[in-house]
Design a protein around this motif. Structure first.
Motif, mmCIF file in Angstrom:
data_model
loop_
_atom_site.group_PDB
_atom_site.id
_atom_site.type_symbol
_atom_site.label_atom_id
_atom_site.label_comp_id
_atom_site.label_asym_id
_atom_site.label_seq_id
_atom_site.Cartn_x
_atom_site.Cartn_y
_atom_site.Cartn_z
ATOM 1 N N SER A 94 0.833 -1.356 0.044
ATOM 2 C CA SER A 94 -0.006 0.008 -0.395
ATOM 3 C C SER A 94 0.616 1.163 0.143
ATOM 4 O O SER A 94 0.338 2.307 -0.734
ATOM 5 N N GLY A 95 1.986 1.466 0.770
ATOM 6 C CA GLY A 95 2.711 2.523 0.970
ATOM 7 C C GLY A 95 3.782 2.187 1.835
ATOM 8 O O GLY A 95 4.079 1.147 2.187
ATOM 9 N N LEU A 96 4.364 3.648 1.963
ATOM 10 C CA LEU A 96 5.795 3.644 2.802
ATOM 11 C C LEU A 96 5.937 4.888 3.350
ATOM 12 O O LEU A 96 5.476 6.032 2.926
ATOM 13 N N ILE A 97 6.551 5.149 4.373
ATOM 14 C CA ILE A 97 7.329 6.171 5.096
ATOM 15 C C ILE A 97 8.886 6.105 5.369
ATOM 16 O O ILE A 97 9.112 5.305 5.756
ATOM 17 N N SER A 98 9.575 7.087 5.120
ATOM 18 C CA SER A 98 10.754 6.844 5.032
ATOM 19 C C SER A 98 11.456 8.283 5.555
ATOM 20 O O SER A 98 10.983 9.499 5.296
ATOM 21 N N ALA A 99 12.937 8.057 6.172
ATOM 22 C CA ALA A 99 13.445 9.364 6.540
ATOM 23 C C ALA A 99 14.891 9.206 6.546
ATOM 24 O O ALA A 99 15.421 7.992 7.060
#
Length: 461
Positions: A331-336
């Protein structure tokens, strides 16, 4: 009051006139910057790819990311940049808008899977070209400081010479051009399915030109006017290289952790050609005229255009990046990404740079950069967004000197072909002191706003 970050060190030369072009420590800082651009997907997520990989532009952050690709591919990008620079100088504001178009990125990755009993399941070789920093820009400052610097007409034969000490106006027209191109050559592999390791060799091609014109108008209090035009030009070229290494670890099905290190860029040869050389007592091409006199003073008359050529070396900051990404299935992702930039260890060499190197050590700080990005997929459509924060290396900078920005974009997959688009906005302030040797004159305050639109075509091979 904040410290002036653009210092212009040529003014230390004991000649009657001055330089408004960038000094060597300012050039060193300029050549060390990265505009954080790449493919449209990379740009839309503000470059937060240290723990993700899977994008050709990501190898300049972490070379381990190339082995995340499932297939070999080719990608190329173009971008359009609009830059608004508002200059405030003694209560007068001038806004200059500039528009530029670039072929900004091209790269490829070649993926090879292993089918034997080796613990290395995949290898990838990748290459990427990108414009690390586009220098093209232009701004104008104008106003009246009330302080005159061109106070005599050189051809005045009177005794004493007429003094034009009443300032009427000053105008500064500054143009930058050129780019710092970056070439990344990386190899990456997957060890025991969970650990991606990679190394890269990076080369750089530098082209930079600054052309500046200072105009000043003063009077003698009796209705006589002096007009001065002062022109300087600096042309700089150079080559450099750096090395980088990194890792991406799949801590769980959803969590990825990344680490990478890039050595300083060693510019082994920078060549400078400049007209900032003593020409009849002026550090540049000078033209002065006064009212009521048809004779014009011009220190370039008779094709007198003296130049000087100088070669030097530069070591830019090293970078260390810590990264994390959380994957929400398909579905998706979050990265930093969090990057530490070692500005205090910058170094100029092959010349007398004691003052500049001392400045790097005492007046700069090891700054940080934070990039956060997210992507969400809806079958063939992907939507993306990001945030970028880059701390100024100036230890005495104010908050607005830090670069802040946001980005967003989208991509659509057509079988083996993919089109991506991104919009990025970044802004910051800085000072430019074009009268550096006169404490009586304040620097111009610049408010800089950049808007970039990027389009990328990707073809699976």
């Amino acid at each position: 009051m904040k410290k002036v970050t653009l210092f212009v060190l040529f003014c230390a030369i004991s000649l009657p006139n001055f330089s408004q072009s960038l000094g060597y420590q300012d050039l060193a800082l300029l050549f060390s910057k990265d505009n954080n651009a790449g493919t449209a997907r990379f740009t839309a997520m503000s470059g937060a790819f240290g723990a993700l990989g899977g994008d050709v532009s990501a190898i300049k952050i972490n070379p381990a990311g190339a082995s995340v690709f499932k297939h070999s591919l080719f990608t190329a990008s173009v971008n359009s940049r609009t830059t608004d620079i508002t200059s405030k100088y003694y209560n007068n504001s001038v806004t200059t808008q500039n528009e530029y178009f670039d072929f900004s990125q091209a790269g490829a990755a070649f993926v090879y899977k292993t089918y034997d009993s080796s613990e290395w399941s995949k290898f990838a070789f990748s290459f990427n070209y990108s414009i690390r920093n586009n220098f093209d820009n232009h701004f104008i400052s104008s106003g009246n400081s009330g302080f005159a610097t061109f106070v005599e007409f050189p051809l005045d034969t009177g005794t004493p010479k007429t003094q034009y000490t009443n300032a009427e106006s000053q105008s500064f027209d500054n143009t930058y051009s050129g780019e710092l191109a970056e070439y990344n050559f990386a190899i990456s592999g997957v060890y025991q399915n969970d650990l991606h390791l990679g190394v890269a060799v990076n080369t750089y091609d530098l082209r930079f030109t600054q052309r500046s014109i200072l105009r000043e108008q003063n009077n003698d209090g009796n209705g006589n006017i002096l007009n001065a035009k002062f022109y300087q030009q600096n042309i700089t070229t150079g080559t450099g290289f750096s090395l980088s290494a990194g890792a991406i670890y799949k801590a769980s099905k959803s969590l990825r952790l990344g680490f990478s290190y890039q050595t300083p860029i060693w510019f082994t040869e920078i060549n400078e050609e400049s007209n900032i050389v003593d020409n009849n007592g002026f550090l540049g091409d000078t033209e002065i005229r006064v009212s009521g006199n048809n004779t014009i003073y011009d220190n370039t008359s008779g094709n007198n255009f003296p130049v000087q050529v100088f070669n030097y070396k530069l070591k830019t900051p090293a970078k260390t990046t810590f990264s994390a990404a959380y994957i929400f299935g398909k579905s998706g992702l979050i990265s930093a990404d969090y990057t530490i930039n070692g500005y205090k260890k910058m170094k100029l060499s092959n010349g007398d740079f004691n003052t500049e190197n001392q400045f790097f050590n005492t007046d700069l700080r090891n700054s940080y950069t934070l990039n956060v990005g997210s992507e969400w997929r809806f079958k063939a459509l992907s939507l993306r967004g990001g945030y970028h924060y880059q701390q100024s290396p100036d230890a005495n900078a104010i908050s607005s000197d830090n670069i802040k920005g946001y980005s967003f974009g989208a991509g659509y997959t057509f079988g083996n072909t993919k089109l991506d688009f991104a919009y990025q906005n970044k802004s910051n302030t800085q000072l430019y002191n074009f009268y550096p040797q006169y404490n009586q004159v304040n620097a111009a305050e610049l408010n800089i706003d950049n808007q970039v639109i990027t389009a990328t075509l990707t073809i699976n091979l």
